[in-house]
Scaffold this motif. Structure first.
Motif, PDB file in Angstrom:
ATOM      1  N   HIS A  95      -6.442  55.547-107.498  1.00 51.06           N
ATOM      2  CA  HIS A  95      -5.489  55.756-108.602  1.00 51.06           C
ATOM      3  C   HIS A  95      -5.695  57.174-109.125  1.00 51.06           C
ATOM      4  CE1 HIS A  95      -3.060  55.382-112.104  1.00 51.06           C
ATOM      5  NE2 HIS A  95      -2.889  54.080-111.989  1.00 51.06           N
ATOM      6  N   PRO A  96      -4.621  57.987-109.164  1.00 47.79           N
ATOM      7  CA  PRO A  96      -4.802  59.384-109.571  1.00 47.79           C
ATOM      8  C   PRO A  96      -4.750  59.616-111.069  1.00 47.79           C
ATOM      9  CG  PRO A  96      -2.526  59.048-108.921  1.00 47.79           C
ATOM     10  CD  PRO A  96      -3.221  57.708-108.753  1.00 47.79           C
ATOM     11  N   GLY A  97      -4.378  58.585-111.868  1.00 50.88           N
ATOM     12  CA  GLY A  97      -4.211  58.817-113.312  1.00 50.88           C
ATOM     13  C   GLY A  97      -3.032  59.730-113.557  1.00 50.88           C
ATOM     14  N   TYR A  98      -3.171  60.657-114.541  1.00 53.35           N
ATOM     15  CA  TYR A  98      -2.115  61.674-114.727  1.00 53.35           C
ATOM     16  C   TYR A  98      -2.777  63.037-114.801  1.00 53.35           C
ATOM     17  CZ  TYR A  98      -3.515  60.913-119.575  1.00 53.35           C
ATOM     18  OH  TYR A  98      -4.230  60.758-120.715  1.00 53.35           O
ATOM     19  N   GLY A  99      -1.967  64.099-114.607  1.00 53.22           N
ATOM     20  CA  GLY A  99      -2.560  65.428-114.490  1.00 53.22           C
ATOM     21  C   GLY A  99      -3.292  65.528-113.163  1.00 53.22           C
ATOM     22  N   PHE A 100      -4.164  66.509-113.025  1.00 52.54           N
ATOM     23  CA  PHE A 100      -4.949  66.709-111.789  1.00 52.54           C
ATOM     24  C   PHE A 100      -4.092  66.516-110.533  1.00 52.54           C
ATOM     25  CE2 PHE A 100      -8.634  65.413-114.695  1.00 52.54           C
ATOM     26  CZ  PHE A 100      -8.987  66.723-114.937  1.00 52.54           C
ATOM     27  N   LEU A 101      -4.440  65.503-109.705  1.00 51.43           N
ATOM     28  CA  LEU A 101      -3.772  65.365-108.407  1.00 51.43           C
ATOM     29  C   LEU A 101      -2.624  64.348-108.434  1.00 51.43           C
ATOM     30  CD1 LEU A 101      -7.020  65.393-106.255  1.00 51.43           C
ATOM     31  CD2 LEU A 101      -5.299  67.203-106.358  1.00 51.43           C
ATOM     32  N   ALA A 102      -2.267  63.873-109.642  1.00 48.30           N
ATOM     33  CA  ALA A 102      -1.317  62.761-109.724  1.00 48.30           C
ATOM     34  C   ALA A 102       0.044  63.092-109.114  1.00 48.30           C
ATOM     35  CB  ALA A 102      -1.137  62.328-111.177  1.00 48.30           C
ATOM     36  N   GLU A 103       0.465  64.352-109.216  1.00 46.77           N
ATOM     37  CA  GLU A 103       1.790  64.691-108.692  1.00 46.77           C
ATOM     38  C   GLU A 103       1.675  65.650-107.509  1.00 46.77           C
ATOM     39  OE1 GLU A 103       5.100  64.291-111.848  1.00 46.77           O
ATOM     40  OE2 GLU A 103       3.420  65.211-112.893  1.00 46.77           O
ATOM     41  N   ASN A 104       0.603  65.489-106.775  1.00 52.34           N
ATOM     42  CA  ASN A 104       0.362  66.314-105.605  1.00 52.34           C
ATOM     43  C   ASN A 104       0.675  65.491-104.350  1.00 52.34           C
ATOM     44  OD1 ASN A 104      -0.981  67.538-103.380  1.00 52.34           O
ATOM     45  ND2 ASN A 104      -2.254  68.712-104.807  1.00 52.34           N
ATOM     46  N   ALA A 105       1.813  65.814-103.701  1.00 48.83           N
ATOM     47  CA  ALA A 105       2.268  65.024-102.544  1.00 48.83           C
ATOM     48  C   ALA A 105       1.255  65.109-101.394  1.00 48.83           C
ATOM     49  CB  ALA A 105       3.640  65.505-102.088  1.00 48.83           C
TER      50      ALA A 105
ATOM     51  N   ILE B  40     -11.024  55.889-108.998  1.00 47.62           N
ATOM     52  CA  ILE B  40     -10.176  56.536-109.991  1.00 47.62           C
ATOM     53  C   ILE B  40     -10.431  58.034-109.957  1.00 47.62           C
ATOM     54  CG2 ILE B  40      -9.604  56.662-112.455  1.00 47.62           C
ATOM     55  CD1 ILE B  40     -11.181  53.557-111.720  1.00 47.62           C
ATOM     56  N   ALA B  41      -9.417  58.778-109.508  1.00 47.14           N
ATOM     57  CA  ALA B  41      -9.571  60.227-109.327  1.00 47.14           C
ATOM     58  C   ALA B  41      -9.189  60.943-110.607  1.00 47.14           C
ATOM     59  CB  ALA B  41      -8.704  60.691-108.156  1.00 47.14           C
ATOM     60  N   ASN B  42      -9.899  60.633-111.684  1.00 48.55           N
ATOM     61  CA  ASN B  42      -9.563  61.216-112.972  1.00 48.55           C
ATOM     62  C   ASN B  42     -10.746  61.060-113.925  1.00 48.55           C
ATOM     63  OD1 ASN B  42      -7.851  62.145-115.278  1.00 48.55           O
ATOM     64  ND2 ASN B  42      -6.228  61.800-113.779  1.00 48.55           N
ATOM     65  N   ARG B  43     -10.553  61.402-115.182  1.00 42.31           N
ATOM     66  CA  ARG B  43     -11.632  61.353-116.156  1.00 42.31           C
ATOM     67  C   ARG B  43     -11.077  60.930-117.516  1.00 42.31           C
ATOM     68  NH1 ARG B  43     -11.845  65.175-119.734  1.00 42.31           N
ATOM     69  NH2 ARG B  43     -14.102  65.136-119.899  1.00 42.31           N
ATOM     70  N   GLY B  44     -11.940  60.921-118.520  1.00 40.81           N
ATOM     71  CA  GLY B  44     -11.479  60.748-119.897  1.00 40.81           C
ATOM     72  C   GLY B  44     -10.821  59.398-120.150  1.00 40.81           C
ATOM     73  N   GLU B  45      -9.932  59.392-121.147  1.00 40.90           N
ATOM     74  CA  GLU B  45      -9.362  58.111-121.586  1.00 40.90           C
ATOM     75  C   GLU B  45      -8.582  57.401-120.489  1.00 40.90           C
ATOM     76  OE1 GLU B  45      -5.930  57.277-122.347  1.00 40.90           O
ATOM     77  OE2 GLU B  45      -5.132  59.213-121.756  1.00 40.90           O
ATOM     78  N   ILE B  46      -7.903  58.161-119.625  1.00 34.06           N
ATOM     79  CA  ILE B  46      -7.079  57.481-118.629  1.00 34.06           C
ATOM     80  C   ILE B  46      -7.950  56.822-117.554  1.00 34.06           C
ATOM     81  CG2 ILE B  46      -6.594  59.527-117.169  1.00 34.06           C
ATOM     82  CD1 ILE B  46      -4.241  56.544-118.014  1.00 34.06           C
ATOM     83  N   ALA B  47      -9.071  57.452-117.218  1.00 38.77           N
ATOM     84  CA  ALA B  47      -9.977  56.838-116.243  1.00 38.77           C
ATOM     85  C   ALA B  47     -10.537  55.530-116.809  1.00 38.77           C
ATOM     86  CB  ALA B  47     -11.106  57.804-115.885  1.00 38.77           C
ATOM     87  N   ARG B  48     -10.915  55.554-118.079  1.00 38.40           N
ATOM     88  CA  ARG B  48     -11.430  54.328-118.710  1.00 38.40           C
ATOM     89  C   ARG B  48     -10.374  53.244-118.760  1.00 38.40           C
ATOM     90  NH1 ARG B  48     -14.159  55.425-124.413  1.00 38.40           N
ATOM     91  NH2 ARG B  48     -15.525  53.677-123.948  1.00 38.40           N
ATOM     92  N   ARG B  49      -9.165  53.647-119.060  1.00 35.87           N
ATOM     93  CA  ARG B  49      -8.085  52.684-119.185  1.00 35.87           C
ATOM     94  C   ARG B  49      -7.813  52.002-117.829  1.00 35.87           C
ATOM     95  NH1 ARG B  49      -4.930  49.814-118.425  1.00 35.87           N
ATOM     96  NH2 ARG B  49      -2.879  49.312-119.271  1.00 35.87           N
ATOM     97  N   ILE B  50      -7.918  52.769-116.761  1.00 38.71           N
ATOM     98  CA  ILE B  50      -7.680  52.208-115.426  1.00 38.71           C
ATOM     99  C   ILE B  50      -8.850  51.293-115.020  1.00 38.71           C
ATOM    100  CG2 ILE B  50      -7.334  52.779-112.973  1.00 38.71           C
ATOM    101  CD1 ILE B  50      -6.004  55.444-114.052  1.00 38.71           C
ATOM    102  N   VAL B  51     -10.058  51.695-115.355  1.00 40.19           N
ATOM    103  CA  VAL B  51     -11.233  50.847-115.086  1.00 40.19           C
ATOM    104  C   VAL B  51     -11.049  49.478-115.753  1.00 40.19           C
ATOM    105  CG1 VAL B  51     -13.698  50.521-115.623  1.00 40.19           C
ATOM    106  CG2 VAL B  51     -12.894  52.714-114.710  1.00 40.19           C
ATOM    107  N   ARG B  52     -10.600  49.509-117.010  1.00 41.60           N
ATOM    108  CA  ARG B  52     -10.411  48.279-117.772  1.00 41.60           C
ATOM    109  C   ARG B  52      -9.400  47.351-117.078  1.00 41.60           C
ATOM    110  NH1 ARG B  52      -9.334  50.860-122.636  1.00 41.60           N
ATOM    111  NH2 ARG B  52      -7.118  50.345-122.601  1.00 41.60           N
TER     112      ARG B  52
END
Ligand code: ADP
Ligand code: ADP
Ligand code: MG
Length: 498
Positions: A80-90, A8-20
């Motif tokens: 999984h890129p989550g959102y923000g950061f690299l999520a919309e980086n082609a 999971i290439a992210n942090r915070g709530e979205i990283a936890r949500r993806i882990v779950r």
């Protein structure tokens, strides 16, 4: 399922949500973290964790090489890129594929096609999707002034590479244009490294309504209904709900069909969102942009349909077929989300930093809490100040609203200023209760805002907290330590908190 391990290439709530979501599917998870996040919940909850650099995002969460190296080192077969950061980086999506791993998201070509507002507008026009009357072309001041004159004021300047509300300026008169354009260019250059601007007709008292799309790699494109996201500050959402109190069945039909058409035009696969702006005067709607990723507000759609979007993202990425036809997806009830930020609405929403001394998150039927924090954690200025999302579902809008307000009253993050009292004022406002709001409604109806009672916690409360800690008492039931019989002193903190 050919995904056994997910990074999971992210942090915070979205990283936890993806882990779950991954854990429930029996997929092993790998967290990445910066030095600021070494003991963050997403790191502790994942099966493995890899340090990727120091706190600044350019040296950690935005480093494609470091993230690919972490995937290599842990032998993760998907990212999984989550959102923000690299999520919309082609380029990131492409690099993941080139490294022989699965990118949990759309094809890089779809990200690219939708990533540039000027190009996306042209593409949507060609596909027959209505776009806001506007202009994309040479963007020197003279061209912009000419385009604005033919569109008619007010107009909205936007960064072509934009996102997150950055680089946007409303222009009311020709005299304001040059200065606004200069400011927008500066902001766009700073945020995206790209100063190009486009122009749109500004639609007053507009509503932001978006359609969730889920598409598999076998040509099936489904819509998952709409989300209304018009409660915003600085062009960014703070409260979202579904169904929209504004959209009727006829408009819903038209919007969801247009959204599917937009997704089809770019060969979309995976979860994505088509954003529209709706003109309340004649119920016409226009394409704004497509977010080629999971969205912050996805939980309300999950509540409405009883499905897990992240799990479907993973299944789609693994090549599975969606098992439904459109009529199989029937919504039920009403869902509302509130974003809890470490920010101060009384100072124009300036972020607030500090150590979280105590955290109390609600546990109630019909209420979901997607949180990224825990007591003891430092909220820094390095990252987005989102602390948690509180989502309430019920059979009716009124009941969902009551649930959300009750839940928010039982939520506290001691140590930083939060927007909770402000959210409660929004939810209690007669306009909101009537569903009558629009994208600048917060500015017009609630600003300037100040909490009614004292902003500071009373000294007695702080003294009680210190004493409770000294005595080793519970800050609240269920906060890491065994729950005590007696609720701690923080249980009713909102009685103290305005
Ligand atoms: P949503 O449409 O789901 O509300 P936002 O557009 O607010 O999502 O963005 C989601 C997250 O991504 C936020 O944390 C925001 O700061 C970040 N973000 C959005 N666009 C960009 C961008 N172009 N560059 C960097 N961060 C972005
Ligand atoms: P971003 O990529 O920053 O999310 P969007 O184009 O999605 O930018 O617009 C963000 C917000 O700005 C919308 O939700 C809405 O509040 C406002 N907005 C955008 N375009 C218009 C418009 N043409 N007229 C009125 N408001 C607009
Ligand atoms: Mg947007």
């Amino acid at each position: 399922m050919n995904i056994r391990k997910l990074l999971i290439a992210n942090r915070g709530e979205i990283a936890r949500r993806i882990v779950r979501a991954a854990q429930e599917m029996g997929i092993r998870t790998v967290a990445v973290y910066s030095d600021a996040d070494a003991t963050a919940p997403h790191v502790l909850e994942a099966d493995e964790a890899v340090r990727i650099g120091p706190p600044p995002v350019n040296e950690s969460y935005l480093r494609i090489d470091a993230i690919l190296a972490a995937a290599q080192a842990t032998d993760a077969d998907a990212i999984h890129p989550g959102y923000g950061f690299l999520a919309e980086n082609a380029n990131f999506a492409r690099a993941v594929r080139q490294a022989g791993r699965i990118f949990v998201g759309p094809p890089p070509e779809a990200i690219e096609a939708m990533g540039d507002k000027a190009a996306a507008r042209r593409l949507m026009q060609a596909a027959g999707v209505p776009v806001v009357p506007g202009y994309q072309g040479p963007d020197d001041d003279a061209s912009l002034r000419q385009a604005a004159a033919s569109l008619g004021y007010p107009v909205l300047l936007k960064a072509a590479a934009g996102g997150g509300g950055k680089g946007m300026r409303i222009v009311q008169t020709p005299e304001e244009l040059a200065e606004a354009a200069a400011a927008a260019r500066r902001e766009a250059e700073h945020a995206f490294g790209d100063p190009r601007l486009i122009l749109e007709k500004y639609i007053p008292r507009a509503r932001h309504v978006e359609v969730q799309i889920l598409a598999d790699s076998h040509g099936q494109i489904l819509h998952l209904y709409e989300r209304e996201c018009s409660v915003q500050r600085r062009y960014q959402k703070i409260i979202e709900e579904t169904p929209s109190p504004f959209v009727d069945e006829e408009l819903r039909q038209r919007m969801t069909q247009a959204a599917r058409k937009a997704a089809q035009a770019v060969g979309y696969v995976n979860a994505g969102t088509v954003e529209f702006i709706v003109d309340p005067r004649d119920r016409s709607f226009y394409f704004l942009e497509m977010n080629t990723r999971l969205q912050v507000e996805h939980p309300i759609t999950e509540a409405l349909l009883g499905l897990d979007l992240v799990q479907w993202q993973l299944r789609i990425a693994a090549g599975e077929k969606l098992p439904w036809q459109q009529p199989d997806l029937q919504p039920r009830g009403h869902a509302i989300e509130a974003r809890v930020y470490a920010e101060d609405p009384a100072t124009g929403f300036l972020p607030s930093t500090g150590q979280l001394l105590a955290v109390h998150e609600p546990q109630r039927p019909g209420v979901r809490v997607d949180s990224g924090v825990r007591a003891g954690l430092e909220v820094t200025a390095y990252y987005d100040p989102l602390l948690a999302k509180i989502i309430a579902w019920a059979e009716t809008r009124e009941q969902a609203l009551a649930r959300l307000r009750t839940a928010l009253r039982q939520t506290s993050y001691l140590g930083v200023v939060t927007n909770i009292p402000f959210l409660l004022d929004v939810l209690a406002h007669p306009d909101f209760r009537a569903g009558q709001y629009f994208t600048r409604w917060v500015d017009e109806a609630l600003m300037p805002w100040s909490p009614e009672a004292a902003e500071e916690l009373p000294a007695e409360v702080l003294a009680a907290l210190a004493l409770a800690r000294e005595l080793g008492a519970e800050a609240r039931p269920g906060l890491g330590e065994p729950a005590s019989e007696q609720p701690g002193p923080w249980y009713r903190l909102h009685g103290w908190w305005p």
